[in-house]
Design an enzyme around this catalytic site. Structure first.
Site, PDB file in Angstrom:
ATOM      1  N   ARG A   1       0.866  -1.177   0.000  1.00  0.00           N
ATOM      2  CA  ARG A   1       0.000   0.000   0.000  1.00  0.00           C
ATOM      3  C   ARG A   1       0.908   1.234   0.000  1.00  0.00           C
ATOM      4  NH1 ARG A   1       2.336   2.130   3.688  1.00  0.00           N
ATOM      5  NH2 ARG A   1       0.748   3.732   3.681  1.00  0.00           N
TER       6      ARG A   1
ATOM      7  N   GLN B   1      -2.322   2.323   9.924  1.00  0.00           N
ATOM      8  CA  GLN B   1      -1.011   2.454   9.270  1.00  0.00           C
ATOM      9  C   GLN B   1      -0.039   3.248  10.148  1.00  0.00           C
ATOM     10  OE1 GLN B   1      -3.946   3.036   7.778  1.00  0.00           O
ATOM     11  NE2 GLN B   1      -3.901   2.605   5.601  1.00  0.00           N
TER      12      GLN B   1
ATOM     13  N   ASN C   1      -6.005  12.552   0.716  1.00  0.00           N
ATOM     14  CA  ASN C   1      -5.095  11.681   1.480  1.00  0.00           C
ATOM     15  C   ASN C   1      -5.907  10.830   2.451  1.00  0.00           C
ATOM     16  OD1 ASN C   1      -2.454  10.723   2.145  1.00  0.00           O
ATOM     17  ND2 ASN C   1      -2.547  11.898   4.036  1.00  0.00           N
ATOM     18  N   LYS C   2      -5.205  10.006   3.192  1.00  0.00           N
ATOM     19  CA  LYS C   2      -5.817   9.058   4.134  1.00  0.00           C
ATOM     20  C   LYS C   2      -6.876   9.709   5.009  1.00  0.00           C
ATOM     21  CE  LYS C   2      -5.299   5.620   4.342  1.00  0.00           C
ATOM     22  NZ  LYS C   2      -6.239   4.747   3.582  1.00  0.00           N
TER      23      LYS C   2
ATOM     24  N   ASP D   1      -2.260  10.989  -1.772  1.00  0.00           N
ATOM     25  CA  ASP D   1      -2.536  10.061  -2.873  1.00  0.00           C
ATOM     26  C   ASP D   1      -2.841  10.784  -4.176  1.00  0.00           C
ATOM     27  OD1 ASP D   1      -3.154   8.507  -0.299  1.00  0.00           O
ATOM     28  OD2 ASP D   1      -3.001   6.980  -1.859  1.00  0.00           O
TER      29      ASP D   1
ATOM     30  N   ALA E   1       0.817   5.203  -2.113  1.00  0.00           N
ATOM     31  CA  ALA E   1       0.607   5.519  -3.532  1.00  0.00           C
ATOM     32  C   ALA E   1       1.779   5.122  -4.445  1.00  0.00           C
ATOM     33  CB  ALA E   1       0.256   7.004  -3.653  1.00  0.00           C
TER      34      ALA E   1
HETATM   35  O1  MRU Z   1      -4.556   3.221   2.100  1.00  0.00           O
HETATM   36  P1  MRU Z   1      -3.075   3.453   2.049  1.00  0.00           P
HETATM   37  O2  MRU Z   1      -2.351   2.905   3.237  1.00  0.00           O
HETATM   38  O3  MRU Z   1      -2.476   3.016   0.744  1.00  0.00           O
HETATM   39  O4  MRU Z   1      -2.954   5.035   2.127  1.00  0.00           O
HETATM   40  C1  MRU Z   1      -1.692   5.634   2.028  1.00  0.00           C
HETATM   41  C2  MRU Z   1      -1.731   7.107   2.227  1.00  0.00           C
HETATM   42  O5  MRU Z   1      -2.774   7.703   2.388  1.00  0.00           O
HETATM   43  C3  MRU Z   1      -0.412   7.831   2.119  1.00  0.00           C
HETATM   44  O6  MRU Z   1      -0.434   8.989   2.892  1.00  0.00           O
HETATM   45  C4  MRU Z   1      -0.174   8.227   0.656  1.00  0.00           C
HETATM   46  O7  MRU Z   1      -0.362   7.129  -0.181  1.00  0.00           O
HETATM   47  C5  MRU Z   1       1.165   8.763   0.448  1.00  0.00           C
HETATM   48  S1  MRU Z   1       2.403   7.502   0.520  1.00  0.00           S
HETATM   49  C6  MRU Z   1       3.893   8.188   0.164  1.00  0.00           C
END
Ligand code: MRU
Length: 351
Positions: free
Chosen positions: A51, A200, A251-252, A241, A53
């Site tokens: 996981r 995470q 973002n998350k 993302d 991006a």
């Molecule tokens: O659902 P995930 O764990 O893939 O979400 C990841 C995020 O939201 C990160 O902040 C984003 O991908 C940036 S990673 C460099």
């Protein structure tokens, strides 16, 4: 002294195999799984074994290479059709992170230009996947250097989710400046928000920063306001993302809440990402498809039910932070500040 460079890689390609660190099992177990076909990698992306991006983009790119390396098909037409079909599945595995579609599209452009002969075709696609990975490595280091300019001795930095080494090739985006600070002997107090529902922040960010010997304190998501009120946080650093043309940050889930809090307390709120996360074709954050994930992520923690069975659940995996709540976006080319949409476009086109 432990180092970020000794962390296991999230994605690696070797001997016609994609190796993925199974992030669902961290921090309890460090398990690296071998994948020999593209649809297994697609499932691993959907299940969030890999996981973050940039990492899912790299995994998808290598998945297409491995599929070709393992295939006995010789007919060039059929090979191309098969790869295009798989690319469609990989692209759709998670809809919000633009880096996934971006990496797959790069592979398709290369496919269209590659020679028909099988070995040459494989060499071209492997070269493209390697470029995506190598560029990501250089980008993360550059983001680290630009972001380092924002840090002061003993400052308190809040981060959310995981935008670290586990989400990219190495070092991360939002965490890269913190690793750079550690290497230069600059003390920083890092606060990792746990990031419900998938945790995470607790499982991954606290783990990787701890492995690298940095000063990290874990907090529950609902503690951010109290810590800001008591003056423990000087800066927020987030990954993303997707950044839309106007500078909105997708973002998350939980990022928007932290941004509103930071604004209330007058704390700078910075976002770090490679320029490939900038989606100039989408005008505003509300236009981005937000992935809605399985209800069990909310009703269960570590396989144990924490909610009544059958309760109604919402589980959007991402949220949109409006550009006017974002102090700046740290890219490999420098830091863009308000007005974000215009300045980000200028920064990227000048580069
Ligand atoms: O659902 P995930 O764990 O893939 O979400 C990841 C995020 O939201 C990160 O902040 C984003 O991908 C940036 S990673 C460099």
């Amino acid at each position: 002294m432990p180092s970020v460079d000794e962390l296991p890689r999230a994605v690696r390609h070797q001997d016609a195999t994609v190796f993925l660190l199974d992030q669902r099992r961290l921090p309890g177990e460090v398990v690296i799984e071998a994948y020999t076909d593209a649809m297994s990698v697609e499932r691993a992306i959907r299940e969030m074994r890999v996981r973050g991006a940039p990492a899912i983009g790299m995994a998808a790119a290598w998945a297409l290479v491995v599929e070709l390396e393992r295939s006995a098909e010789q007919d060039p037409q059929r090979v191309r059709r098969h790869i295009e079909q798989l690319a469609g599945h990989l692209r759709a595995a998670r809809p919000t992170a633009v880096n996934l579609a971006w990496a797959v599209d790069r592979m398709l452009v290369r496919l269209a230009r590659a020679p028909a002969e099988r070995d040459a075709l494989i060499a071209h696609l492997a070269d493209e996947a390697q470029r995506i990975e190598d560029e990501d490595r250089a980008i993360c280091r550059a983001i680290g250097e630009h972001g380092l300019t924002l840090l002061r001795p003993d400052c308190g930095v809040l981060t959310h989710c995981n935008a670290g080494a586990l989400a990219v090739s190495e070092r991360g985006t939002a965490l890269a400046p913190l690793y750079a600070a550690g290497e230069r002997g600059l003390p920083v107090r890092i606060f990792a928000a746990e990031t419900r529902p998938v945790l995470q922040g607790a499982r991954l960010t606290a783990w990787e920063l701890g492995q690298a010997g940095l000063d990290v304190t874990l907090i529950c998501d609902n503690m951010a306001a109290a810590l800001m009120a008591e003056g423990a946080i000087d800066l927020v650093l987030m990954g993303t993302d997707r950044v839309t043309a106007n500078g909105d940050v997708v973002n998350k889930i939980g990022t928007l809440g932290v941004a509103i809090l930071a604004h209330h307390f007058g704390i700078p709120f910075y976002v770090a990402c490679p320029s490939s996360t900038f989606d100039a074709a989408t005008a505003r954050g509300v236009e981005v498809e937000i992935e809605e994930r399985d209800a069990t992520e909310v009703t269960h923690v570590g396989g144990v039910a924490i909610a009544p069975s059958g309760v109604k659940v919402r589980n959007p995996a991402f949220d949109v932070t409006p550009a006017d709540l974002v102090t700046g976006i740290i890219t490999e080319h420098g830091i863009a500040r308000a007005p974000l949409g215009i300045n980000l476009r200028q920064l990227l086109s000048a580069a």
